[in-house]
Design a protein around this motif. Structure first.
Motif, PDB file in Angstrom:
ATOM      1  N   TYR B  99      59.264 118.514  48.202  1.00  0.00           N
ATOM      2  CA  TYR B  99      59.050 116.980  48.127  1.00  0.00           C
ATOM      3  C   TYR B  99      59.353 116.524  46.668  1.00  0.00           C
ATOM      4  N   LYS B 100      60.441 115.685  46.765  1.00  0.00           N
ATOM      5  CA  LYS B 100      61.203 114.559  45.387  1.00  0.00           C
ATOM      6  C   LYS B 100      60.790 115.671  44.409  1.00  0.00           C
ATOM      7  N   GLU B 124      63.594 114.215  50.169  1.00  0.00           N
ATOM      8  CA  GLU B 124      63.569 113.137  49.045  1.00  0.00           C
ATOM      9  C   GLU B 124      62.467 112.582  49.021  1.00  0.00           C
ATOM     10  N   GLY B 125      61.928 112.156  50.680  1.00  0.00           N
ATOM     11  CA  GLY B 125      60.723 110.963  50.919  1.00  0.00           C
ATOM     12  C   GLY B 125      60.879 111.290  52.444  1.00  0.00           C
ATOM     13  N   ARG B 126      62.420 111.232  52.922  1.00  0.00           N
ATOM     14  CA  ARG B 126      62.450 110.710  54.795  1.00  0.00           C
ATOM     15  C   ARG B 126      61.557 111.545  55.448  1.00  0.00           C
ATOM     16  N   ALA B 128      59.390 113.169  55.129  1.00  0.00           N
ATOM     17  CA  ALA B 128      57.599 113.303  55.176  1.00  0.00           C
ATOM     18  C   ALA B 128      56.926 111.739  55.388  1.00  0.00           C
ATOM     19  N   ILE B 129      57.692 110.827  55.567  1.00  0.00           N
ATOM     20  CA  ILE B 129      57.042 109.799  56.158  1.00  0.00           C
ATOM     21  C   ILE B 129      57.316 109.224  57.621  1.00  0.00           C
ATOM     22  N   ALA B 130      58.599 110.374  58.179  1.00  0.00           N
ATOM     23  CA  ALA B 130      58.562 110.422  59.521  1.00  0.00           C
ATOM     24  C   ALA B 130      57.372 111.558  60.518  1.00  0.00           C
TER      25      ALA B 130
END
Lengths: 158, 174
Positions: B99-100, B124-126, B128-130
């Protein structure tokens, strides 16, 4: 006096200034200003998941920036406000919205203050009414008036 | 005393109890809303294999597995790393999202400490949000059909491994 006015004006002048936003200068703003405005309004209603008292509009956290990107993309793609909120809620639950939705679980939250207000008013009114009922407003009888006169003039020996 | 007089104190006691319970809760990280649901659709580049990707399909391989999210920059991730190595040696399949992070930093991290992961995807972060993740480290238990069974927020510890992870993993019987 004039210096006081000046001081007050200087002190409150900060209100006239838009506070510096956390958004970095290199953030990609949407080209269409209407879209950007809609996206911004939406960002102000979404909670930053790390700094949970801030919206993603205000927060500098990495995840806030990611969420801002997602909001902008979805707005540019034509998604409705409902859709975008639903997307984030599907990942994080209702808490991701700064204004909790009005559904079964939160109607208690919304209605509780009103309920307590009504309850308090009801209790206050019933108590007052009872007190007023106890006080008699009938005038004194002749015998009572005479007795009162005696007491006040001290004729009554204790 | 009229029973009505007890209402304010009763309400106060109820409120005090609710607040006392609230003090023991830990709202610092929000749990994912996807526990009990299928993992979201995603596809990210593999950290090591050029041209390969890690995707939802990889999670539907018929095995109980862990999905760990980490970063070489993340201190608590270093704390839980030995536990991940132990789980790997026990035969537990562990996939990861980096992550990142910088690819070189991640590779160095794994070279020095050991690599407990079968596959690693770069996020990049997507993703994780999903998944409803809010930070690192977090670990999901995912079944053979790609459903998320459990989420652990923060570094793994021996208690959660002993009482939750291993029983769930062995429960499926492999």
């Amino acid at each position: 006096m004039r210096s006081l006015v000046f001081i007050l004006l200087a002190f409150f002048s900060f209100l006239a200034v838009e506070p510096a936003r956390a958004i970095a200068v290199d953030e990609d703003i949407l080209e269409n200003p209407e879209d950007e405005a809609r996206a911004t309004e939406l960002m102000k209603e979404i909670r930053c998941l790390i700094c949970q008292n801030q919206s993603i509009f205000d927060s500098e956290a990495g995840i806030a920036r990611d969420l801002r990107k997602i909001v902008r993309e979805r707005v540019a793609a034509g998604d409705s406000e409902q859709d975008i909120k639903a997307l984030l809620v599907s990942s994080y639950g209702d808490w991701v919205l700064l204004k909790p939705p009005f559904n079964i679980r939160t109607y208690l939250l919304w209605l509780a203050p009103l309920f307590f207000l009504v309850l308090g008013a009801f209790l206050a009114l019933t108590r007052l009414r009872k007190k007023q009922g106890v006080i008699k407003n009938e005038p004194l009888s002749v015998a009572e008036k005479a007795r009162l006169k005696k007491l006040l003039s001290g004729e009554d020996k204790r | 005393m009229k029973p009505l007089y007890f209402i304010p104190i009763a309400l106060f006691v109820l409120l005090a109890i609710a607040l006392a319970i609230g003090l023991t809760l830990s709202p610092s990280r929000i749990p994912s809303a996807l526990v009990g649901k299928p993992a979201p659709e995603f596809e990210v580049p593999d950290l090591y294999i050029e041209g390969a990707t890690l995707s939802t399909a990889d999670l539907k391989d018929g095995r109980m597995k862990l999905l760990n999210i980490f970063g070489s920059w993340c201190e608590p991730c270093k704390l839980e790393h030995p536990i991940l190595m132990i789980l790997k040696n026990e035969g537990v399949p562990i996939y990861a999202l980096d992550y990142k992070d910088e690819a070189d930093d991640a590779k160095e991290f794994l070279e020095t400490r050991g690599n407990p992961f079968e596959r690693i995807g770069v996020d990049e972060g997507r993703v994780a949000i999903a998944f409803g993740m809010t930070g690192v480290p977090e670990t999901f238990i995912i079944d053979g059909e790609g459903n998320i069974l459990y989420q652990h927020i923060g570094p793994l510890n021996t208690d959660v491994v002993r009482h939750i992870i291993l029983p769930l993993l062995k429960g499926e019987g492999r």
